[in-house]
Design an enzyme around this catalytic site. Structure first.
Site, PDB file in Angstrom:
ATOM      1  CG  ASN A   1      -0.330  -0.011   2.527  1.00  0.00           C
ATOM      2  OD1 ASN A   1       0.830   0.385   2.664  1.00  0.00           O
ATOM      3  ND2 ASN A   1      -1.044  -0.442   3.553  1.00  0.00           N
TER       4      ASN A   1
ATOM      5  CD  GLU B   1       2.050  -2.519   3.435  1.00  0.00           C
ATOM      6  OE1 GLU B   1       1.462  -3.042   4.398  1.00  0.00           O
ATOM      7  OE2 GLU B   1       1.690  -2.724   2.245  1.00  0.00           O
TER       8      GLU B   1
ATOM      9  CG  ASP C   1      -5.708 -10.371   3.578  1.00  0.00           C
ATOM     10  OD1 ASP C   1      -4.507 -10.065   3.583  1.00  0.00           O
ATOM     11  OD2 ASP C   1      -6.390 -10.520   4.614  1.00  0.00           O
TER      12      ASP C   1
HETATM   13  N1  LIG Z   1     -12.192   3.313   0.566  1.00  0.00           N
HETATM   14  C1  LIG Z   1     -12.097   2.534  -0.522  1.00  0.00           C
HETATM   15  N2  LIG Z   1     -12.919   2.708  -1.570  1.00  0.00           N
HETATM   16  C2  LIG Z   1     -12.835   1.923  -2.652  1.00  0.00           C
HETATM   17  N3  LIG Z   1     -11.958   0.943  -2.826  1.00  0.00           N
HETATM   18  C3  LIG Z   1     -11.090   0.714  -1.829  1.00  0.00           C
HETATM   19  C4  LIG Z   1     -11.110   1.488  -0.622  1.00  0.00           C
HETATM   20  N4  LIG Z   1     -10.141   1.038   0.184  1.00  0.00           N
HETATM   21  C5  LIG Z   1      -9.554   0.017  -0.486  1.00  0.00           C
HETATM   22  N5  LIG Z   1     -10.098  -0.174  -1.693  1.00  0.00           N
HETATM   23  C6  LIG Z   1      -9.714  -1.202  -2.681  1.00  0.00           C
HETATM   24  O1  LIG Z   1      -8.878  -2.154  -2.024  1.00  0.00           O
HETATM   25  C7  LIG Z   1      -7.543  -2.123  -2.565  1.00  0.00           C
HETATM   26  C8  LIG Z   1      -6.542  -2.335  -1.441  1.00  0.00           C
HETATM   27  O2  LIG Z   1      -6.734  -1.374  -0.450  1.00  0.00           O
HETATM   28  P1  LIG Z   1      -5.548  -0.635   0.324  1.00  0.00           P
HETATM   29  O3  LIG Z   1      -4.735   0.132  -0.642  1.00  0.00           O
HETATM   30  O4  LIG Z   1      -6.168   0.069   1.449  1.00  0.00           O
HETATM   31  O5  LIG Z   1      -4.689  -1.891   0.792  1.00  0.00           O
HETATM   32  P2  LIG Z   1      -4.114  -2.303   2.228  1.00  0.00           P
HETATM   33  O6  LIG Z   1      -3.739  -1.079   2.989  1.00  0.00           O
HETATM   34  O7  LIG Z   1      -3.063  -3.311   1.974  1.00  0.00           O
HETATM   35  O8  LIG Z   1      -5.354  -2.997   2.884  1.00  0.00           O
HETATM   36  P3  LIG Z   1      -5.378  -3.934   4.166  1.00  0.00           P
HETATM   37  O9  LIG Z   1      -5.991  -3.099   5.233  1.00  0.00           O
HETATM   38  O10 LIG Z   1      -6.236  -5.063   3.761  1.00  0.00           O
HETATM   39  O11 LIG Z   1      -3.969  -4.337   4.447  1.00  0.00           O
HETATM   40  C9  LIG Z   1      -7.432  -0.794  -3.272  1.00  0.00           C
HETATM   41  O12 LIG Z   1      -6.455  -0.864  -4.288  1.00  0.00           O
HETATM   42  C10 LIG Z   1      -8.857  -0.602  -3.797  1.00  0.00           C
HETATM   43  O13 LIG Z   1      -9.052  -1.382  -4.961  1.00  0.00           O
HETATM   44 MG   LIG Z   2      -2.114  -4.731   3.269  1.00  0.00          MG
END
Ligand SMILES: Nc1ncnc2c1ncn2[C@@H]1O[C@H](COP(=O)(O)OP(=O)(O)OP(=O)(O)O)[C@@H](O)[C@H]1O
Ligand SMILES: [Mg+2]
Length: 322
Positions: free
Chosen positions: A199, A202, A269
């Site tokens: 993300n 990271e 995930d």
């Molecule tokens: N608020 C949101 N609205 C729409 N889509 C979202 C939203 N949050 C996450 N997503 C979708 O989920 C994907 C992964 O989310 P994010 O970038 O938050 O990953 P992450 O931080 O690794 O999540 P996690 O909390 O599961 O570790 C995004 O690329 C998007 O496609």
């Molecule tokens: Mg993650």
């Protein structure tokens, strides 16, 4: 799409990572405890869900893939629950090492009137022992003929070590897709993997570049590609979707398709599961990323750590053409 989806059931994916139980305790608060200034939660129900790497495996299953799992649980009650849940879902448990020296990782949330009152975690973060590592590696060897891809789901709970990743990469010898959902602090373990799905936070950390605008986003993605020598970086950007960086230098931004957002936990995930499964089944990286984005859009529209199905992805694609 339908041809690709049909191939999912012959596409074996091994998920290696930190298995967890996500435990939700639901209740009501009517009074403050006479023992301490804290609310007394009257418990009405409890849910035990597959979390961490176990949620990634659950996502592969829900997408119609053939899933194999490797990780550890403790000799405790929650470890039994996790193994039972896998068995009930039809996921093999031969790769789950029962380690008497480590507890099963459990994250417990107490929720009253839709508000989290407290969360408590049971876990041990130190590296797994050489004996456990060698059992995991043995399992990887037995799976290799049946799998096309490996997902390393790193939640920094001790399973994913530099040594384990090196053994996996030596065994696969660039013949399998190896993808990583990374954790801050472990970026120097991931050299040579096929793809990585950080993300924004990271990626900023891994690249050593503060991501504040499009320019810094692109330079962080490209820096990670080079640093880790991987085929692709898929930088997930929450409500802004994701950006795919390919070795060729191509950058593709994919905006989100979520219509309603209820719960964003576990979206990462779903992303790694859908992208690795799709790419292992023959989709291009761009196609795989688009599928991953739709799958994540589906799960953020559900409450609790959730999964997506092929039908839901197809529906999302019809509703939101990109
Ligand atoms: N608020 C949101 N609205 C729409 N889509 C979202 C939203 N949050 C996450 N997503 C979708 O989920 C994907 C992964 O989310 P994010 O970038 O938050 O990953 P992450 O931080 O690794 O999540 P996690 O909390 O599961 O570790 C995004 O690329 C998007 O496609
Ligand atoms: Mg993650």
């Amino acid at each position: 799409m339908k041809e690709l989806f049909k191939r999912f059931k012959q596409t074996g994916i091994l998920v290696i990572g930190d298995l967890m139980v996500d435990r939700y305790i639901w209740g009501k608060v009517r009074r403050i405890s006479p023992e301490a200034p804290v609310p007394v939660v009257e418990v009405t129900s409890e849910d035990l869900l597959l979390g961490g790497a176990a949620n990634v495996a659950h996502n592969i299953l829900s997408l119609g893939g053939r899933v194999y799992v490797a990780g550890t649980v403790g000799t405790d009650y929650m470890g039994k629950i996790l193994i039972d849940r896998f068995r009930e879902s039809g996921i093999g448990t031969d790769g789950i090492v029962i380690d008497k020296d480590r507890p099963t990782t459990v994250k417990t949330r107490v929720i009253a009137h839709s508000q989290q009152v407290v969360r408590f975690d049971k876990e041990m973060k130190s590296d797994i022992s050489p004996a456990t590592l060698s059992l995991i590696v043995d399992y990887v060897k037995t799976c290799l003929p049946d799998i096309k891809g490996i997902i390393i789901s790193d939640y920094s709970k001790g399973l994913i070590t530099r040594a384990l990743i090196k053994r996996i990469l030596d065994l696969t010898d660039s013949k399998k897709i190896v993808s990583v959902d990374p954790k801050i602090g472990h970026f120097n373990f991931y050299n040579g993997v096929s793809l990585i799905t950080p993300n924004v936070n990271e990626a900023s950390f891994g690249a050593g570049i503060d991501i504040v605008d499009e320019k810094s986003l692109i330079s962080a993605g490209k820096t990670l590609l080079k640093k880790l020598r991987c085929k692709a970086v898929i930088l997930t950007r929450g409500d802004e979707g994701m950006s795919l960086f390919e070795k060729s230098g191509k950058v593709t931004h994919i905006s989100t398709c979520a219509r309603e957002v209820y719960d964003v936990s576990g979206a990462g995930d779903t992303v790694i599961a859908a992208i690795t499964l799709s790419h292992s089944a023959g989709a291009t990286l761009r196609e795989a990323a688009i599928i991953g984005n739709h799958a994540a859009g589906v799960v953020v529209g559900k409450v609790g750590t959730a999964v997506a199905t092929q039908e839901e992805i197809l529906e999302s694609m019809k509703a939101c053409k990109q």
